[in-house]
Scaffold this motif. Structure first.
Motif, PDB file in Angstrom:
ATOM      1  N   ALA A  54      32.641  34.918  38.861  1.00 48.98           N
ATOM      2  CA  ALA A  54      31.633  34.192  38.206  1.00 48.98           C
ATOM      3  C   ALA A  54      31.162  34.964  36.597  1.00 48.98           C
ATOM      4  O   ALA A  54      30.350  34.145  36.083  1.00 48.98           O
ATOM      5  N   ASN A  55      31.465  35.971  36.585  1.00 47.71           N
ATOM      6  CA  ASN A  55      31.290  36.764  35.454  1.00 47.71           C
ATOM      7  C   ASN A  55      32.300  36.625  34.248  1.00 47.71           C
ATOM      8  O   ASN A  55      32.293  37.302  33.375  1.00 47.71           O
ATOM      9  N   GLY A  56      33.076  35.702  34.317  1.00 52.69           N
ATOM     10  CA  GLY A  56      34.108  35.526  33.522  1.00 52.69           C
ATOM     11  C   GLY A  56      35.376  35.809  33.607  1.00 52.69           C
ATOM     12  O   GLY A  56      36.711  35.622  32.853  1.00 52.69           O
ATOM     13  N   VAL A  57      35.952  36.492  34.668  1.00 54.25           N
ATOM     14  CA  VAL A  57      37.344  36.682  35.159  1.00 54.25           C
ATOM     15  C   VAL A  57      37.960  35.380  35.639  1.00 54.25           C
ATOM     16  O   VAL A  57      38.168  35.321  36.694  1.00 54.25           O
ATOM     17  N   ASN A  58      38.544  34.856  34.712  1.00 51.30           N
ATOM     18  CA  ASN A  58      39.234  33.497  34.963  1.00 51.30           C
ATOM     19  C   ASN A  58      40.639  33.597  35.386  1.00 51.30           C
ATOM     20  O   ASN A  58      41.295  32.734  35.929  1.00 51.30           O
ATOM     21  N   PHE A  59      41.328  34.796  35.224  1.00 51.08           N
ATOM     22  CA  PHE A  59      42.802  35.208  35.361  1.00 51.08           C
ATOM     23  C   PHE A  59      42.884  36.570  35.742  1.00 51.08           C
ATOM     24  O   PHE A  59      42.007  37.115  35.071  1.00 51.08           O
ATOM     25  N   ALA A  60      43.928  36.837  36.393  1.00 53.18           N
ATOM     26  CA  ALA A  60      44.101  38.412  36.482  1.00 53.18           C
ATOM     27  C   ALA A  60      45.598  38.723  36.564  1.00 53.18           C
ATOM     28  O   ALA A  60      46.307  37.955  37.326  1.00 53.18           O
ATOM     29  N   PHE A  61      45.925  39.589  36.031  1.00 55.10           N
ATOM     30  CA  PHE A  61      47.426  40.094  36.009  1.00 55.10           C
ATOM     31  C   PHE A  61      47.432  41.261  36.805  1.00 55.10           C
ATOM     32  O   PHE A  61      46.776  42.190  36.471  1.00 55.10           O
ATOM     33  N   LEU A  62      48.030  41.433  37.912  1.00 54.35           N
ATOM     34  CA  LEU A  62      48.026  42.420  39.079  1.00 54.35           C
ATOM     35  C   LEU A  62      49.337  43.202  39.094  1.00 54.35           C
ATOM     36  O   LEU A  62      50.383  42.624  38.969  1.00 54.35           O
ATOM     37  N   ARG A  80      42.664  39.306  48.068  1.00 56.32           N
ATOM     38  CA  ARG A  80      41.307  39.109  47.530  1.00 56.32           C
ATOM     39  C   ARG A  80      41.005  38.161  46.333  1.00 56.32           C
ATOM     40  O   ARG A  80      40.027  37.374  46.293  1.00 56.32           O
ATOM     41  N   SER A  81      42.128  38.403  45.309  1.00 56.34           N
ATOM     42  CA  SER A  81      41.717  37.588  43.968  1.00 56.34           C
ATOM     43  C   SER A  81      42.107  36.171  44.372  1.00 56.34           C
ATOM     44  O   SER A  81      41.430  35.165  43.943  1.00 56.34           O
ATOM     45  N   GLY A  82      43.134  36.089  45.270  1.00 57.80           N
ATOM     46  CA  GLY A  82      43.486  34.538  45.956  1.00 57.80           C
ATOM     47  C   GLY A  82      42.391  33.935  46.699  1.00 57.80           C
ATOM     48  O   GLY A  82      42.327  32.836  46.460  1.00 57.80           O
ATOM     49  N   GLN A  83      41.682  34.726  47.456  1.00 60.40           N
ATOM     50  CA  GLN A  83      40.603  34.255  48.121  1.00 60.40           C
ATOM     51  C   GLN A  83      39.572  33.887  47.333  1.00 60.40           C
ATOM     52  O   GLN A  83      38.675  32.636  47.637  1.00 60.40           O
ATOM     53  N   ALA A  84      39.427  34.267  46.110  1.00 60.44           N
ATOM     54  CA  ALA A  84      38.188  33.859  45.294  1.00 60.44           C
ATOM     55  C   ALA A  84      38.622  32.956  44.282  1.00 60.44           C
ATOM     56  O   ALA A  84      37.846  32.640  43.349  1.00 60.44           O
ATOM     57  N   ALA A  85      39.744  32.376  44.517  1.00 48.66           N
ATOM     58  CA  ALA A  85      40.368  31.557  43.508  1.00 48.66           C
ATOM     59  C   ALA A  85      40.506  31.860  42.009  1.00 48.66           C
ATOM     60  O   ALA A  85      40.321  30.987  41.157  1.00 48.66           O
ATOM     61  N   VAL A  86      40.917  33.226  41.798  1.00 48.50           N
ATOM     62  CA  VAL A  86      41.042  33.562  40.739  1.00 48.50           C
ATOM     63  C   VAL A  86      42.458  33.322  40.340  1.00 48.50           C
ATOM     64  O   VAL A  86      43.267  33.512  41.237  1.00 48.50           O
ATOM     65  N   LEU A  87      42.894  32.853  39.370  1.00 45.60           N
ATOM     66  CA  LEU A  87      44.414  32.450  39.098  1.00 45.60           C
ATOM     67  C   LEU A  87      44.979  33.884  38.664  1.00 45.60           C
ATOM     68  O   LEU A  87      44.778  34.598  37.680  1.00 45.60           O
ATOM     69  N   ARG A  88      46.022  34.065  39.439  1.00 42.58           N
ATOM     70  CA  ARG A  88      46.596  35.314  39.325  1.00 42.58           C
ATOM     71  C   ARG A  88      48.152  35.369  39.307  1.00 42.58           C
ATOM     72  O   ARG A  88      48.751  34.683  39.642  1.00 42.58           O
ATOM     73  N   GLY A  89      48.471  36.566  38.690  1.00 43.22           N
ATOM     74  CA  GLY A  89      50.212  36.732  38.494  1.00 43.22           C
ATOM     75  C   GLY A  89      50.326  38.298  38.563  1.00 43.22           C
ATOM     76  O   GLY A  89      49.386  39.028  38.668  1.00 43.22           O
ATOM     77  N   ALA A  90      51.589  38.582  38.786  1.00 47.18           N
ATOM     78  CA  ALA A  90      52.017  40.018  38.801  1.00 47.18           C
ATOM     79  C   ALA A  90      52.696  40.436  38.004  1.00 47.18           C
ATOM     80  O   ALA A  90      53.507  39.809  37.245  1.00 47.18           O
TER      81      ALA A  90
END
Length: 261
Positions: A73-81, A100-110
Motif C-alpha cells: 500500500a506504500n508503493g512496493v509494487n514488485f519484489a525480487f526475493l 507472504r508477498s504472494g498473499q499480499a498480491a505483490v508481483l514477485r520474482g526470485a
C-alpha cells in the motif's frame, strides 16, 4: 447499548484497516505510488528515481520483518526475493518472503547469487529445485557480481569470456525450465570488467546508488534500477533496497503481460 457496541466495533475496524492489521490485499495489478524515504538520500542528476512511476524492493534474510500488505500500500509494487547462492545455499527467509508477498498480491520474482567455484549447471539445478514455477511471477534473475566475502570463492575470478560462457549456461537452463527469459543484475565494476555491454539478448537490472544508470553504465539499456540500499518503507523493519522500473505505468503493465508466466 447496542448502538454503543456497534460504534465501538466500527472504531476498531477502522483502526485495524489503518494499521494494515487484517487488511485484505488490494486486487492484483493495482499500482500504488511510492511512499518511500531514504536514510542516506542522494541528490541524483536527472532522471531522478522519483521521475519513475513504478517502484519496488528486493529482499533477503536481512529483512526480518515485512508486513507485505502495508508495504504494498506504500508503493512496493514488485519484489525480487533472494532464493539461492552457489550450488547449496538457500536464503533462510526466501520461503517466508515468497509466501507472504504472494498473499499480499505483490508481483514477485526470485534471484540467484552466482558463485564462480561451482559449475553453472549445478547452480541452475539448485535454483530450480528451490524456486516454484508459480503463475504470475516475474522472470528469474541472475545476480552477477564479485563476491569478496566467500572463504572459498572470493579469489576465483575467471576472464570475461569465461564469465559470459558460464552466464549463458545458467541462463539457458533456467529459461528452459521456467519459460521466461531471465533478467541480469549487476554492479558497475563487474559490468565493466566482464564487458557485459557486449552481452546481448537480456534485460538488465542495474545497481548504482550514487549515479544514474546513464552515468554509471554509459549506453546500456536497462529495465530496473536499484538506486538505494538504505530505503525506509512503512511495513518494513529496518533498511531495504529500493528499485525503479524504467517506464510509465502503462509500460509496466505491458511489460508484465509479456514477461510473467
Amino acid at each position: 447499548m447496542i448502538a454503543r457496541v456497534a460504534a465501538f466495533l466500527l472504531v476498531l475496524a477502522v483502526a485495524a484497516c489503518g494499521s494494515g492489521a487484517g487488511k485484505p490485499p488490494a486486487p492484483p495489478g493495482v499500482l500504488f505510488s511510492a511512499n518511500f524515504r531514504d536514510a542516506d538520500p542522494v541528490d541524483f542528476a536527472n532522471p531522478k528515481p522519483s521521475r519513475f512511476a513504478v517502484h519496488g524492493i528486493d529482499a533477503a534474510r536481512f529483512q526480518t520483518s515485512i508486513d507485505w500488505n502495508t508495504a504494498r500500500a506504500n508503493g512496493v509494487n514488485f519484489a525480487f526475493l533472494k532464493a539461492t547462492e552457489g550450488g547449496d545455499l538457500l536464503d533462510p527467509a526466501f520461503k517466508d518472503h515468497w509466501r507472504r508477498s504472494g498473499q499480499a498480491a505483490v508481483l514477485r520474482g526470485a534471484y540467484h547469487f552466482y558463485y564462480f567455484c561451482t559449475t553453472p549447471e549445478v547452480q541452475a539445478r539448485w535454483f530450480i529445485r528451490n524456486v516454484p514455477r508459480s503463475k504470475g511471477t516475474l522472470p528469474p534473475v541472475l545476480d552477477m557480481e564479485w563476491n569478496p566475502f566467500s572463504p572459498t570463492c572470493a579469489k576465483v575470478r575467471p576472464p570475461a569470456a569465461e564469465v559470459q560462457r558460464q552466464m549463458r549456461v545458467w541462463l539457458d537452463i533456467v529459461e528452459a525450465h521456467y519459460g521466461q527469459r531471465p533478467v541480469i543484475y549487476t554492479t558497475p565494476r563487474f559490468y565493466e570488467e566482464n564487458r557485459l555491454g557486449q552481452f546481448k539478448g537480456y534485460e538488465f537490472w542495474l545497481r548504482t546508488t550514487a549515479k544514474t544508470p546513464r552515468e554509471a553504465y554509459p549506453g546500456q539499456r536497462w529495465r530496473f534500477w536499484q538506486y538505494s540500499a538504505t530505503g525506509l518503507i512503512p511495513g518494513i523493519r529496518g533498511k531495504v533496497d529500493l528499485n525503479a522500473f524504467n517506464g510509465s505505468r502503462d509500460d509496466w503493465q505491458a511489460w508484465v503481460a509479456r514477461n510473467t508466466r
